[in-house]
Design a protein around this motif. Structure first.
Motif, short mmCIF file in Angstrom:
data_model
loop_
_atom_site.label_atom_id
_atom_site.label_comp_id
_atom_site.label_asym_id
_atom_site.label_seq_id
_atom_site.Cartn_x
_atom_site.Cartn_y
_atom_site.Cartn_z
N GLY A 42 0.82 -1.22 0.00
CA GLY A 42 0.00 0.00 0.00
C GLY A 42 0.85 1.26 0.00
N PRO A 43 1.75 1.41 1.00
CA PRO A 43 2.61 2.59 1.00
C PRO A 43 3.52 2.68 -0.23
N LEU A 44 3.95 1.54 -0.73
CA LEU A 44 4.81 1.54 -1.92
C LEU A 44 4.04 2.09 -3.12
N LEU A 45 2.79 1.67 -3.28
CA LEU A 45 1.99 2.20 -4.40
C LEU A 45 1.74 3.69 -4.26
N VAL A 46 1.44 4.16 -3.04
CA VAL A 46 1.24 5.60 -2.83
C VAL A 46 2.53 6.35 -3.16
N LEU A 47 3.66 5.81 -2.73
CA LEU A 47 4.96 6.44 -3.01
C LEU A 47 5.19 6.55 -4.51
N LEU A 48 4.91 5.50 -5.25
CA LEU A 48 5.16 5.50 -6.69
C LEU A 48 4.15 6.35 -7.46
N LEU A 49 2.89 6.36 -7.02
CA LEU A 49 1.85 7.08 -7.77
C LEU A 49 1.80 8.57 -7.44
N LYS A 50 1.85 8.92 -6.16
CA LYS A 50 1.65 10.32 -5.75
C LYS A 50 2.87 10.96 -5.10
N GLY A 51 3.86 10.16 -4.74
CA GLY A 51 5.07 10.70 -4.11
C GLY A 51 5.79 11.75 -4.94
N PRO A 52 5.92 11.55 -6.25
CA PRO A 52 6.63 12.55 -7.06
C PRO A 52 5.92 13.90 -7.14
N SER A 53 4.61 13.94 -6.89
CA SER A 53 3.88 15.20 -7.05
C SER A 53 3.75 16.00 -5.75
N SER A 54 4.10 15.41 -4.61
CA SER A 54 3.95 16.12 -3.35
C SER A 54 5.02 15.68 -2.35
N PRO A 55 5.82 16.62 -1.87
CA PRO A 55 6.83 16.26 -0.86
C PRO A 55 6.20 15.70 0.42
N TYR A 56 5.03 16.22 0.80
CA TYR A 56 4.36 15.72 2.01
C TYR A 56 3.94 14.26 1.83
N VAL A 57 3.31 13.95 0.71
CA VAL A 57 2.87 12.57 0.46
C VAL A 57 4.08 11.65 0.40
N ARG A 58 5.15 12.11 -0.23
CA ARG A 58 6.36 11.29 -0.31
C ARG A 58 6.91 11.00 1.09
N ARG A 59 7.00 12.02 1.95
CA ARG A 59 7.51 11.81 3.32
C ARG A 59 6.66 10.80 4.07
N GLN A 60 5.34 10.93 3.94
CA GLN A 60 4.45 10.02 4.66
C GLN A 60 4.54 8.60 4.10
N ALA A 61 4.62 8.48 2.78
CA ALA A 61 4.71 7.15 2.16
C ALA A 61 6.03 6.47 2.52
N VAL A 62 7.13 7.22 2.51
CA VAL A 62 8.43 6.65 2.88
C VAL A 62 8.42 6.22 4.35
#
Length: 125
Positions: A42-62
């Motif tokens: 789940g977190p891996l998919l969020v990181l790959l799909l939305k992580g590049p578009s938002s630093p906040y989403v990337r931090r949370q996904a990582v």
């Protein structure tokens, strides 16, 4: 002349509703993915799909991905330790900690806050 109204997406944290939703999804998606015994997907998919578009989403996904991988390691070690009986207790402790911390992370990040999991091995940055 009045100043233009801020966009609907403004929030006290400066995050858009979409960022808060995906930040929360980085955590609660682990609960959903756990039904197939692969909570880290789940977190891996969020990181790959939305992580590049938002630093906040990337931090949370990582953060969530690192925690899920750490819990997988802890659960594997506990499963091996079942052979010496202490693993039964450790598996229960790991399961409760995983559930409680994942829910806390989901709630905090959906509100636009940062959440750092305890007991996490930092493998992904």
């Amino acid at each position: 002349m009045s100043q233009p109204q801020p966009p609907y997406s403004s929030h006290p944290s400066g995050l858009t509703p979409d960022e808060r939703t995906w930040g929360g999804a980085a955590h609660w998606s682990a609960l959903v993915a756990a039904f197939v015994a692969l909570a880290f997907l789940g977190p891996l998919l969020v990181l790959l799909l939305k992580g590049p578009s938002s630093p906040y989403v990337r931090r949370q996904a990582v953060e969530s991905l690192n925690f899920q991988l750490s819990m997988l390691i802890y659960a594997t070690v506990s499963a091996v330790l079942v052979l010496v009986l202490v693993g039964f207790l450790l598996l229960a402790v790991v399961g409760v900690l995983w559930l409680v911390f994942t829910i806390l992370g989901s709630v905090r990040s959906a509100d636009g806050g940062e959440y750092g999991y305890p007991l996490t091995i930092r493998m992904v940055s």
